[in-house]
Design an enzyme around this catalytic site. Sequence first.
Site, PDB file in Angstrom:
ATOM      1  CG  HIS A 224     -27.936 -39.757 -73.885  1.00  0.00           C
ATOM      2  ND1 HIS A 224     -27.505 -38.525 -73.434  1.00  0.00           N
ATOM      3  CD2 HIS A 224     -27.253 -40.672 -73.154  1.00  0.00           C
ATOM      4  CE1 HIS A 224     -26.595 -38.686 -72.495  1.00  0.00           C
ATOM      5  NE2 HIS A 224     -26.422 -39.976 -72.296  1.00  0.00           N
ATOM      6  CE  LYS A 226     -29.665 -39.697 -69.254  1.00  0.00           C
ATOM      7  NZ  LYS A 226     -28.661 -39.195 -70.208  1.00  0.00           N
ATOM      8  CG  ASP A 231     -52.003 -36.653 -64.386  1.00  0.00           C
ATOM      9  OD1 ASP A 231     -52.209 -37.715 -65.001  1.00  0.00           O
ATOM     10  OD2 ASP A 231     -52.161 -36.541 -63.154  1.00  0.00           O
ATOM     11  CG  HIS A 404     -23.958 -38.318 -65.487  1.00  0.00           C
ATOM     12  ND1 HIS A 404     -25.305 -38.514 -65.711  1.00  0.00           N
ATOM     13  CD2 HIS A 404     -23.324 -38.843 -66.566  1.00  0.00           C
ATOM     14  CE1 HIS A 404     -25.474 -39.133 -66.866  1.00  0.00           C
ATOM     15  NE2 HIS A 404     -24.295 -39.346 -67.407  1.00  0.00           N
ATOM     16  CE  LYS A 406     -25.683 -35.857 -69.111  1.00  0.00           C
ATOM     17  NZ  LYS A 406     -24.390 -36.451 -69.070  1.00  0.00           N
ATOM     18  CG  ASP A 411     -23.619 -12.816 -68.589  1.00  0.00           C
ATOM     19  OD1 ASP A 411     -22.481 -13.221 -68.302  1.00  0.00           O
ATOM     20  OD2 ASP A 411     -23.870 -12.147 -69.611  1.00  0.00           O
TER      21      ASP A 411
END
Length: 486
Positions: A224, A226, A231, A404, A406, A411
């Site tokens: 899952h 991404k 380089d 979508h 996350k 604070d």
Amino acid sequence: MTTFYTVVSWLVILGYWVLIAGVTLRILMKRRAVPSAMAWLLIIYILPLVGIIAYLSVGELHLGKRRAERARAMWPSTAKWLNDLKACKHIFAQENSSVASSLFKLCERRQGIAGVKGNQLQLLTDSDDVMQALIRDIQLARHNIEMVFYIWQPGGMADQVAESLMAAARRGIHCRLMLDSAGSVAFFRSPWAAMMRNAGIEVVEALKVNLMRVFLRRMDLRQHRKMVMIDNYIAYTGSMNMVDPRFFKQDAGVGQWVDLMARMEGPVATAMGIVYSCDWEIETGKRILPPSPDVNIMPFEQASGHTIHTIASGPGFPEDLIHQALLTATYAAREYLIMTTPYFVPSDDLLHAICTAAQRGVDVSIILPRKNDSLLVGWASRAFFSELLAAGVKIYQFEGGLLHTKSVLVDGELSLVGTVNLDMRSLWLNFEITLVIDDTGFGADLAAVQDDYISRSRLLDARLWVKRPLWQRITERLFYFFSPLL
């Protein structure tokens, strides 16, 4: 003959109960959360054959024998690499803010290295901006490009990224692409996989879906992450898959997907590179440890640099660390806590931590999509609303598409962004990645993004919520019972 059939019948009945007893004992002997164990036992007793097949298929974390052996074999060399990296003392932060200190100590002790400093960090909230920045970086690549995505959906600007990646491979850049078999099924059924391989790109179909091996490895264990590394200096991660929202799941009835990606320059790319190398070795058996950071080409000591810790999860990585990180961040909050997630099915511990934060005076907000592409998770999420509202948590329902992103902001200073949903699958099962950033400047940027989400959301009214129809309450409780399995 009658005696024979009688004996066979009794043997079948005996085998049936022995099988149920064996699976029951296996569930009880596993160290798992009580709600999860009770849910599995109920399924097995109500629908024995279906429950047993389901448990043997997805009830335990099976990486598969070959991958498990690779995961064990890679750690001596990975541990040595991490130990050698510690010699690059100039990249590691010595101090953290008070709100981030406990979390950074946890990550250092569990993963073996401290957070890295001197990184330049940019938040990207528009899919076109992400794609265009990625294409520019690919075109300027000089040595290597590594990518991993859960979903690569052909169409729109995703095809332009594919074209730029193939052009890079043709001019001699070493390109590796790892895509989840289930999430990227449309890609592997399209001509793009063959076109990329013909261009010289190493394309790997991770965790192949194979019904013939359903009892040997969990089919719902998914890659899952991404991530993009270029380089060993430029890196991307966040919630966005390689899809153009204008073409992706347009018939789902939830609107366009709304995501967030972080583009980074600096030594954090090396930390993400070791995560990628582990994934690559588990899947292919080939070892590709990244080089150590080069002080001559990386501006480590810039005063404006961000301090970042990378947390990776999944089989072969520190167990339960992302869950521990979320708990630590939640308990560290003193003023306010903002969370965004598309799928909200928290563990009991995380739910209690969130409610406790609100009850001790922290301003707690959770931003969720009003419409969800997962019917099961959508209903299960609603089962937690009453307890959250009673504790004083503000629940915002985003109306501008499927949110979508996350993210967690504590604070205004401690930020977590990445691929982790606040659900059981992300917390306990999948290969995930989260960035932990200790920086007020980045916190202000993330706060601006979250404020924009709130401006496009509707605040859930606790007084109206308690008046919802009885059938909705029953449906919520039904899905809540199975939430440990979602």
